[in-house]
Design an enzyme around this catalytic site. Structure first.
Site, mmCIF file in Angstrom:
data_model
loop_
_atom_site.group_PDB
_atom_site.id
_atom_site.type_symbol
_atom_site.label_atom_id
_atom_site.label_comp_id
_atom_site.label_asym_id
_atom_site.label_seq_id
_atom_site.Cartn_x
_atom_site.Cartn_y
_atom_site.Cartn_z
ATOM 1 N N GLU A 179 -12.586 -2.563 11.876
ATOM 2 C CA GLU A 179 -12.651 -1.843 10.518
ATOM 3 C C GLU A 179 -13.657 -2.014 9.394
ATOM 4 O O GLU A 179 -14.221 -1.207 9.257
ATOM 5 C CB GLU A 179 -11.264 -1.866 10.110
ATOM 6 C CG GLU A 179 -10.990 -1.341 8.826
ATOM 7 C CD GLU A 179 -9.470 -1.398 8.069
ATOM 8 O OE1 GLU A 179 -8.741 -2.182 8.990
ATOM 9 O OE2 GLU A 179 -9.458 -0.987 7.134
ATOM 10 N N GLU A 188 0.852 -1.087 0.029
ATOM 11 C CA GLU A 188 -0.104 0.137 0.088
ATOM 12 C C GLU A 188 0.919 1.343 -0.070
ATOM 13 O O GLU A 188 0.598 2.263 0.679
ATOM 14 C CB GLU A 188 -1.028 0.113 1.305
ATOM 15 C CG GLU A 188 -1.639 -1.186 1.113
ATOM 16 C CD GLU A 188 -2.956 -1.156 2.195
ATOM 17 O OE1 GLU A 188 -2.575 -0.703 3.367
ATOM 18 O OE2 GLU A 188 -4.001 -1.673 2.008
ATOM 19 N N ASP A 212 -8.482 -8.900 3.407
ATOM 20 C CA ASP A 212 -8.160 -7.868 4.361
ATOM 21 C C ASP A 212 -9.326 -7.950 5.441
ATOM 22 O O ASP A 212 -10.132 -7.003 5.504
ATOM 23 C CB ASP A 212 -8.033 -6.380 3.738
ATOM 24 C CG ASP A 212 -7.457 -5.236 4.754
ATOM 25 O OD1 ASP A 212 -6.911 -5.943 5.789
ATOM 26 O OD2 ASP A 212 -7.354 -4.158 4.104
HETATM 27 C C1 GCU Z 1 -5.951 -2.058 5.698
HETATM 28 C C2 GCU Z 1 -6.353 -0.785 6.314
HETATM 29 C C3 GCU Z 1 -5.011 0.160 6.456
HETATM 30 C C4 GCU Z 1 -3.963 -0.442 6.911
HETATM 31 C C5 GCU Z 1 -3.674 -1.861 6.386
HETATM 32 C C6 GCU Z 1 -2.556 -2.786 6.950
HETATM 33 O O1 GCU Z 1 -6.041 -2.070 4.417
HETATM 34 O O2 GCU Z 1 -7.425 -0.234 5.735
HETATM 35 O O3 GCU Z 1 -5.221 1.246 7.150
HETATM 36 O O4 GCU Z 1 -2.707 -0.119 6.971
HETATM 37 O O5 GCU Z 1 -4.819 -2.654 6.393
HETATM 38 O O6 GCU Z 1 -3.070 -3.581 7.517
HETATM 39 O O7 GCU Z 1 -1.558 -2.258 6.733
#
Ligand code: GCU
Length: 833
Positions: free
Chosen positions: A401, A294, A373
């Site tokens: 979440e 990400e 996720d």
């Molecule tokens: C999810 C979450 C993010 C987080 C990511 C992770 O995608 O929405 O906010 O950073 O997981 O676990 O690294």
């Protein structure tokens, strides 16, 4: 033995804010419990030692539960005592101990047999665990004489707190951080210590205090000393501090030209930083790393392997006994969605498989429970059975979440249990996930679990009293994954709310129905949560899943839906599992209905094992789930008078909110798939709401129509908002309903950035009034516009209506909130719509 005893929980007296969670030590009146020892002997007098803390805790707990102030003494040997200490200290004082052999690391022995109560821990923290165990028994009225050893299933039992240095929390729903503020560790660490106390009572032994999307500046000398203070604050509870690292810190903070993990100056830099940290925190637990995920940098950025990165830190912490938790959450978030062979779910195995055996032995790969996720239902990650020569840990989420953000009740232990008990059949041998992460199955040196908790400064810790069952259950399952979801829950209920049978039964029923209900009204058949995945992950937005690089695709079109993850025709993901499981998921006949759309792309008219079509199952499940959510309100109301007013009211508020938002979910998802497939609901409910009057169809003065995005977040796609941000608007309608008594529901939108006021009148008589102030009362991530997150409902019960009455709503905007309205519903008794 105390076979007959009277137990009464006397917890109704005080209002409770939740701060003490399950450690309230509420008085238990017990007429036959007479044999309480008369003093406490803690075999360590150093104030920062967990054994000393155990002595204090025993004193406090017994005072609260049984109303007796026991002295903490050095023990004269004349009186009966509660003795707590480590194995070594115990043997030194009392001679050889016959259970010594049975104690594993962090394990304890508790005996209430005989004259004394004896609590012996393999180490200091274990002694504290034993003290909490004894208090938990007392607090639950479990008074029979016992003697047993309890050892942990796995050595790593951590929590991750995604806290940012500015005090915000990524995916936190209970206010700002208890650890950080304004770029540094807070001065007052009272809450950090209180949190450590809670965690020690459920035998958690590590806290990673900062966000996995880590700020490199946290490695400054000033912040290292802050981490040091934090470590000092939690150490007396036997909890070690861990730190999440930013892979690019050498460049972003250290001023180096590169962060290449094989570059000698980078290695030296990390070694120096690590030495500095250990100088201040000699027992630092280790590091947690999110790399190449990400947008985060990582070794792949430098053409190095993920193992090259992990091993760099492993070597730096090795001399100190530290551990590196390296996250398997590595995937490409710019996947080409037009390619039907692409699959984010393949990421972990694709990235890690060839590295098995290449990680140092103090590296643990931290794997999210499912391949995507934290969705409402996923199969276990196939990486658990792929890594045989690498230590692994499971990553769970206590913070909800994707599961209602603590504004919906979802008891998660049953979800976690499904994963933990799943038998992956590696090499055709029993290979339950719980035995893989405990290191037993593949005989690894380390293993365990980590949960993202994200507590905040709210006194309830998680923003919801009932959500705390999840934190409690996490600790219990990390210690013993074979534990039973209901038993764990009921221990928590007794400690949190007392022993009243109705209280226990009701909260049990609500909790055990909560995950199935949420799955039913969010996303079923393995399609994922169907929330807004490019936004705040809260309310409904199925369209957001597809046609972007994030890879949480549903592949829904007019006729078909689901991800084809088969080997024969799809992304090949089913083939990442060991053969027996691969075969099960490869074939549509052997794939369970609840994962059908995770593995297969089918027509909406495909028949499930239940003989329903996929689309009809969608419709029915959403109605069923939303209906169950309505019953939670009644169930909770049946506890009035049995729970202190403060907690009763807070929970009631949330349950009423959830009941309303469950309807928003139901209608949004059903409307979306009805529009797409054009297949009508056999029961004729979808799109057909005879009890509603749309706001846009009323007479509007100072209000205008507003097309909501996404369209399915409004009944008939349209809401109304005031024409100006300063002037009240009015809507009126003549009610063409048979005269009688109705519940009058108003669906509206509560945005952040204003507290509009609404007043409802019937023939100019006030029915009720309310404000759009959920920003003060709810925890989920709020939004600025009318949408699936801000849509909500208020209900006025038992309103007498005569045919032809005039209904009027006056909406007064506030700030940027233009008093939005969607529709009203006049509900005859027993009807939900
Ligand atoms: C999810 C979450 C993010 C987080 C990511 C992770 O995608 O929405 O906010 O950073 O997981 O676990 O690294």
């Amino acid at each position: 033995m105390h076979s007959l005893f009277v137990l009464l929980s006397l917890s109704l007296a005080a209002a409770e804010d939740g701060l003490n969670a399950w450690l309230r030590y509420a008085p238990v009146q017990n007429s036959s419990y007479r044999s309480l020892p008369s003093s406490i002997i803690a075999l360590n007098a150093t104030k920062t030692s967990p054994v000393y803390v155990a002595g204090q805790e025993l004193q406090k707990g017994i005072k609260g539960i049984l109303g007796k102030q026991l002295p903490i003494t050095n023990g004269t040997g004349r009186d009966s005592s509660i003795i707590v200490g480590t194995l070594d200290a115990y043997e030194k004082r009392f001679g050889e101990f016959d259970k010594a052999e049975d104690l594993e690391e962090d394990g304890f022995w508790l005996s209430t047999e005989g004259r004394d109560v004896r609590i012996v821990g393999q180490n200091e923290r274990a002694a504290l665990y034993g003290a909490f165990e004894y208090l938990s028994r007392l607090g639950q009225g479990k008074l029979s004489a016992v003697s047993y050893v309890s050892n942990p299933h796995a050595p790593i039992r951590w929590v991750n707190e995604w806290n940012n240095p500015d005090g915000s929390i990524e995916r936190g729903y209970a206010g700002p951080s208890i650890f950080f503020k304004n770029g540094a560790v807070v001065d007052d660490l009272t809450r950090a210590t209180e949190y450590a106390r809670l965690l020690a009572s459920i035998r958690i032994n590590g806290i990673v205090v900062n966000n996995v999307n880590a700020d490199p500046h946290l490695l400054s000398p000033y912040n290292i000393s802050g981490f040091g203070r934090l470590a000092d604050a939690i150490r007396p509870y036997g909890i070690q501090l861990g730190i999440a690292l930013n892979f690019a810190a050498p460049e972003r903070y250290g001023g180096l030209p590169t962060s290449d993990p094989l570059n000698p100056s980078v290695i030296t830099w990390w070694t120096n930083v690590t030495n500095q940290i250990y100088k201040r925190i000699p027992d630092m637990a280790g590091y947690l790393i999110k790399a190449n995920s990400e947008g985060q940098p990582g070794p792949l950025t430098y053409n190095r392997t993920l193992a090259d990165g992990a091993n760099l830190w492993a070597k730096a912490v090795k001399p100190y006994g530290g551990t590196v938790m390296f996250r398997a959450f590595v995937y490409d978030n710019h996947l080409d969605y037009t390619n039907w062979k692409n699959d984010r779910a393949n990421g972990a195995v694709d990235y890690f498989k060839h590295l098995d055996g290449k990680f140092d032995d103090n590296v643990v790969i931290q794997i999210k429970y499912g391949p995507i996720d934290f969705q409402v239902r996923e199969p276990p990650s196939p990486l658990f059975s792929t890594l045989r020569k690498t230590s692994t840990a499971i990553e769970l989420q206590v913070t909800q979440e994707y599961l209602g953000q603590q504004d919906h009740l979802v008891y998660l232990a049953p979800l976690w249990k499904e994963i933990l008990e799943f038998d992956l059949r590696a090499d055709d041998r029993p290979s339950k996930v719980k035995d893989i992460i405990s290191s037993q199955r593949f005989n690894r040196p380390l293993g365990g679990s980590a949960a993202v908790v994200n507590v905040g400064t709210n006194t309830t810790w998680l923003g919801s009293h009932l959500a705390m069952s999840n934190l409690y259950a996490y600790g219990r399952l990390a210690w013993d994954p074979s534990g039973d979801s209901v038993e764990i829950l009921q221990d928590w209920i007794r400690l949190t709310f007392g022993f009243d049978r109705k209280v226990i039964d009701t909260i049990t029923e609500m909790s055990m129905k909560s995950w199935p209900a949420y799955e039913n009204y969010s996303g079923n058949l393995g399609i994922q949560t169907l929330t807004d995945i490019t936004g705040n992950h809260y309310g409904p937005n199925p369209a957001s899943q597809d046609n972007n690089g994030w890879g949480q695709w549903t592949r829904a079109d007019k006729k078909t839906i689901g991800m084809d993850r088969t080997v024969k025709n799809g992304t090949g993901n089913a083939g990442q599992y060991p053969p027996a499981i691969a075969q099960r998921f490869e074939n549509i006949e052997t794939t369970p209905d609840n994962l059908l759309l995770w593995f297969h792309h089918v027509n909406y008219t495909h028949r499930l094992k239940s003989n329903k079509t996929v689309i009809q199952h969608f419709y029915d499940a959403h109605y069923e789930g939303a209906e169950t959510a309505q019953t939670f309100v009644k169930m909770w109301e049946s506890l009035k008078g049995k729970i202190d007013t403060e907690r009763y009211n807070r929970v009631l508020f949330k349950q009423i909110y959830q009941a309303g938002h469950a309807l928003v979910w139901r209608d949004a998802i059903n409307q979306f798939y009805y529009n797409l497939s054009e297949i009508p609901d056999e029961a004729k409910r979808v799109g057909n709401h005879p009890y509603r009057v749309e706001a846009e169809s009323m007479t509007l003065t100072g209000y205008k129509k507003y097309l909501v995005t996404p369209f399915h977040a409004a009944s008939k796609y349209t809401a109304i908002i005031t024409t100006s941000n300063n002037t009240a608007g009015t809507v009126t309608a003549k009610l063409n309903f048979t005269s009688g008594t109705y519940d009058l529901a108003v669906n509206y939108y509560d945005l952040i950035g204003g507290r509009s006021k609404w007043e409802v009148f019937l023939n100019n008589r006030t029915v009720g009034t309310w404000r759009g102030d959920s920003e003060d009362k709810l925890g989920h991530a709020l939004t600025l516009l009318p949408d699936g997150h801000s849509a909500t409902r208020i209900t006025f019960k038992g309103v007498n209506i005569a045919q032809g009455d005039t209904l009027k709503i006056v909406g007064t905007p506030d700030g940027i909130e233009p008093a939005p309205l969607d529709y009203i519903s006049l509900l005859p008794p027993g009807i939900v719509d």
